[in-house]
Design a protein around this motif. Structure first.
Motif, mmCIF file in Angstrom:
data_model
loop_
_atom_site.group_PDB
_atom_site.id
_atom_site.type_symbol
_atom_site.label_atom_id
_atom_site.label_comp_id
_atom_site.label_asym_id
_atom_site.label_seq_id
_atom_site.Cartn_x
_atom_site.Cartn_y
_atom_site.Cartn_z
ATOM 1 N N GLN A 1 0.827 -1.201 0.000
ATOM 2 C CA GLN A 1 0.000 0.000 0.000
ATOM 3 C C GLN A 1 0.864 1.254 0.000
ATOM 4 O O GLN A 1 0.553 2.225 -0.696
ATOM 5 C CB GLN A 1 -0.926 0.005 1.216
ATOM 6 C CG GLN A 1 -2.045 -0.999 1.134
ATOM 7 C CD GLN A 1 -2.816 -1.089 2.434
ATOM 8 O OE1 GLN A 1 -2.241 -0.955 3.505
ATOM 9 N NE2 GLN A 1 -4.105 -1.333 2.343
ATOM 10 N N SER A 2 1.946 1.249 0.762
ATOM 11 C CA SER A 2 2.843 2.404 0.798
ATOM 12 C C SER A 2 3.498 2.621 -0.556
ATOM 13 O O SER A 2 3.647 3.760 -1.019
ATOM 14 C CB SER A 2 3.923 2.203 1.865
ATOM 15 O OG SER A 2 3.337 2.104 3.130
ATOM 16 N N SER A 3 3.893 1.540 -1.213
ATOM 17 C CA SER A 3 4.511 1.633 -2.530
ATOM 18 C C SER A 3 3.516 2.169 -3.559
ATOM 19 O O SER A 3 3.872 3.020 -4.389
ATOM 20 C CB SER A 3 5.015 0.255 -2.957
ATOM 21 O OG SER A 3 5.515 0.301 -4.269
ATOM 22 N N ALA A 4 2.279 1.716 -3.497
ATOM 23 C CA ALA A 4 1.262 2.198 -4.435
ATOM 24 C C ALA A 4 0.971 3.675 -4.217
ATOM 25 O O ALA A 4 0.782 4.433 -5.181
ATOM 26 C CB ALA A 4 -0.015 1.374 -4.281
ATOM 27 N N GLU A 5 0.953 4.107 -2.971
ATOM 28 C CA GLU A 5 0.708 5.518 -2.679
ATOM 29 C C GLU A 5 1.851 6.382 -3.206
ATOM 30 O O GLU A 5 1.620 7.444 -3.782
ATOM 31 C CB GLU A 5 0.544 5.717 -1.176
ATOM 32 C CG GLU A 5 0.192 7.129 -0.786
ATOM 33 C CD GLU A 5 0.021 7.307 0.709
ATOM 34 O OE1 GLU A 5 -0.374 8.412 1.109
ATOM 35 O OE2 GLU A 5 0.289 6.360 1.469
ATOM 36 N N ALA A 6 3.091 5.920 -3.039
ATOM 37 C CA ALA A 6 4.236 6.678 -3.536
ATOM 38 C C ALA A 6 4.210 6.751 -5.064
ATOM 39 O O ALA A 6 4.505 7.809 -5.644
ATOM 40 C CB ALA A 6 5.533 6.028 -3.056
ATOM 41 N N ASP A 7 3.835 5.658 -5.721
ATOM 42 C CA ASP A 7 3.741 5.668 -7.189
ATOM 43 C C ASP A 7 2.674 6.644 -7.655
ATOM 44 O O ASP A 7 2.870 7.370 -8.632
ATOM 45 C CB ASP A 7 3.418 4.266 -7.713
ATOM 46 C CG ASP A 7 4.600 3.311 -7.598
ATOM 47 O OD1 ASP A 7 5.736 3.811 -7.442
ATOM 48 O OD2 ASP A 7 4.377 2.092 -7.652
ATOM 49 N N ALA A 8 1.534 6.668 -6.965
ATOM 50 C CA ALA A 8 0.456 7.582 -7.349
ATOM 51 C C ALA A 8 0.891 9.033 -7.178
ATOM 52 O O ALA A 8 0.593 9.881 -8.032
ATOM 53 C CB ALA A 8 -0.788 7.291 -6.525
ATOM 54 N N LEU A 9 1.593 9.334 -6.097
ATOM 55 C CA LEU A 9 2.060 10.703 -5.882
ATOM 56 C C LEU A 9 3.081 11.121 -6.941
ATOM 57 O O LEU A 9 3.100 12.270 -7.381
ATOM 58 C CB LEU A 9 2.649 10.845 -4.479
ATOM 59 C CG LEU A 9 1.634 10.780 -3.336
ATOM 60 C CD1 LEU A 9 2.348 10.794 -2.000
ATOM 61 C CD2 LEU A 9 0.649 11.930 -3.437
ATOM 62 N N ARG A 10 3.940 10.184 -7.370
ATOM 63 C CA ARG A 10 4.905 10.479 -8.434
ATOM 64 C C ARG A 10 4.183 10.790 -9.749
ATOM 65 O O ARG A 10 4.554 11.709 -10.469
ATOM 66 C CB ARG A 10 5.868 9.314 -8.624
ATOM 67 C CG ARG A 10 7.091 9.391 -7.751
ATOM 68 C CD ARG A 10 8.166 8.444 -8.245
ATOM 69 N NE ARG A 10 7.743 7.055 -8.182
ATOM 70 C CZ ARG A 10 7.814 6.287 -7.106
ATOM 71 N NH1 ARG A 10 8.310 6.780 -5.989
ATOM 72 N NH2 ARG A 10 7.429 5.041 -7.139
ATOM 73 N N GLU A 11 3.152 9.996 -10.048
ATOM 74 C CA GLU A 11 2.393 10.217 -11.280
ATOM 75 C C GLU A 11 1.703 11.581 -11.254
ATOM 76 O O GLU A 11 1.693 12.294 -12.254
ATOM 77 C CB GLU A 11 1.350 9.113 -11.480
ATOM 78 C CG GLU A 11 1.939 7.768 -11.836
ATOM 79 C CD GLU A 11 2.569 7.768 -13.215
ATOM 80 O OE1 GLU A 11 1.998 8.393 -14.140
ATOM 81 O OE2 GLU A 11 3.631 7.152 -13.371
ATOM 82 N N VAL A 12 1.120 11.945 -10.130
ATOM 83 C CA VAL A 12 0.463 13.246 -10.014
ATOM 84 C C VAL A 12 1.476 14.357 -10.210
ATOM 85 O O VAL A 12 1.221 15.329 -10.924
ATOM 86 C CB VAL A 12 -0.247 13.370 -8.643
ATOM 87 C CG1 VAL A 12 -0.670 14.800 -8.378
ATOM 88 C CG2 VAL A 12 -1.452 12.451 -8.593
ATOM 89 N N GLY A 13 2.643 14.223 -9.611
ATOM 90 C CA GLY A 13 3.685 15.230 -9.771
ATOM 91 C C GLY A 13 4.153 15.341 -11.207
ATOM 92 O O GLY A 13 4.403 16.443 -11.711
ATOM 93 N N ARG A 14 4.250 14.233 -11.904
ATOM 94 C CA ARG A 14 4.695 14.238 -13.293
ATOM 95 C C ARG A 14 3.674 14.968 -14.177
ATOM 96 O O ARG A 14 4.038 15.798 -15.002
ATOM 97 C CB ARG A 14 4.873 12.801 -13.792
ATOM 98 C CG ARG A 14 5.391 12.737 -15.216
ATOM 99 C CD ARG A 14 5.503 11.334 -15.725
ATOM 100 N NE ARG A 14 6.196 10.472 -14.784
ATOM 101 C CZ ARG A 14 6.119 9.147 -14.811
ATOM 102 N NH1 ARG A 14 5.380 8.544 -15.707
ATOM 103 N NH2 ARG A 14 6.784 8.415 -13.945
ATOM 104 N N TYR A 15 2.396 14.684 -13.983
ATOM 105 C CA TYR A 15 1.375 15.335 -14.798
ATOM 106 C C TYR A 15 1.242 16.812 -14.450
ATOM 107 O O TYR A 15 0.951 17.623 -15.320
ATOM 108 C CB TYR A 15 0.032 14.623 -14.655
ATOM 109 C CG TYR A 15 0.013 13.282 -15.357
ATOM 110 C CD1 TYR A 15 0.254 13.197 -16.730
ATOM 111 C CD2 TYR A 15 -0.219 12.114 -14.656
ATOM 112 C CE1 TYR A 15 0.261 11.975 -17.375
ATOM 113 C CE2 TYR A 15 -0.219 10.889 -15.297
ATOM 114 C CZ TYR A 15 0.016 10.820 -16.650
ATOM 115 O OH TYR A 15 0.032 9.624 -17.284
ATOM 116 N N ASN A 16 1.451 17.179 -13.207
ATOM 117 C CA ASN A 16 1.403 18.589 -12.836
ATOM 118 C C ASN A 16 2.532 19.360 -13.480
ATOM 119 O O ASN A 16 2.364 20.507 -13.899
ATOM 120 C CB ASN A 16 1.461 18.751 -11.310
ATOM 121 C CG ASN A 16 0.148 18.419 -10.661
ATOM 122 O OD1 ASN A 16 -0.890 18.372 -11.314
ATOM 123 N ND2 ASN A 16 0.181 18.177 -9.361
#
Length: 62
Positions: free
Chosen positions: A41-56
């Motif tokens: 779950q922690s790994s999935a949350e970190a991946d999601a935050l990276r994706e959001v940062g990339r699109y921003n």
């Protein structure tokens, strides 16, 4: 019919006594509101935050 009342109240009393014993034996070390995240779950949350940062960063200003 009188025995049905004893069965029902006996099962209710057993349930209450059982829950009290679980509280005593575990010393209330459990919390149903806040559970620790698993590594997955922690790994999935970190991946999601990276994706959001990339699109921003890619969108820029409009």
């Amino acid at each position: 019919m009188h025995w049905v009342m004893w069965v029902i109240w006996g099962s209710v009393a057993a349930l209450i006594l059982g829950s009290y014993l679980v509280d005593v034996l575990t010393r209330r070390k459990y919390n149903l509101n806040k559970q620790e995240k698993t590594l997955n779950q922690s790994s999935a949350e970190a991946d999601a935050l990276r994706e959001v940062g990339r699109y921003n960063n890619q969108s820029g200003t409009l």
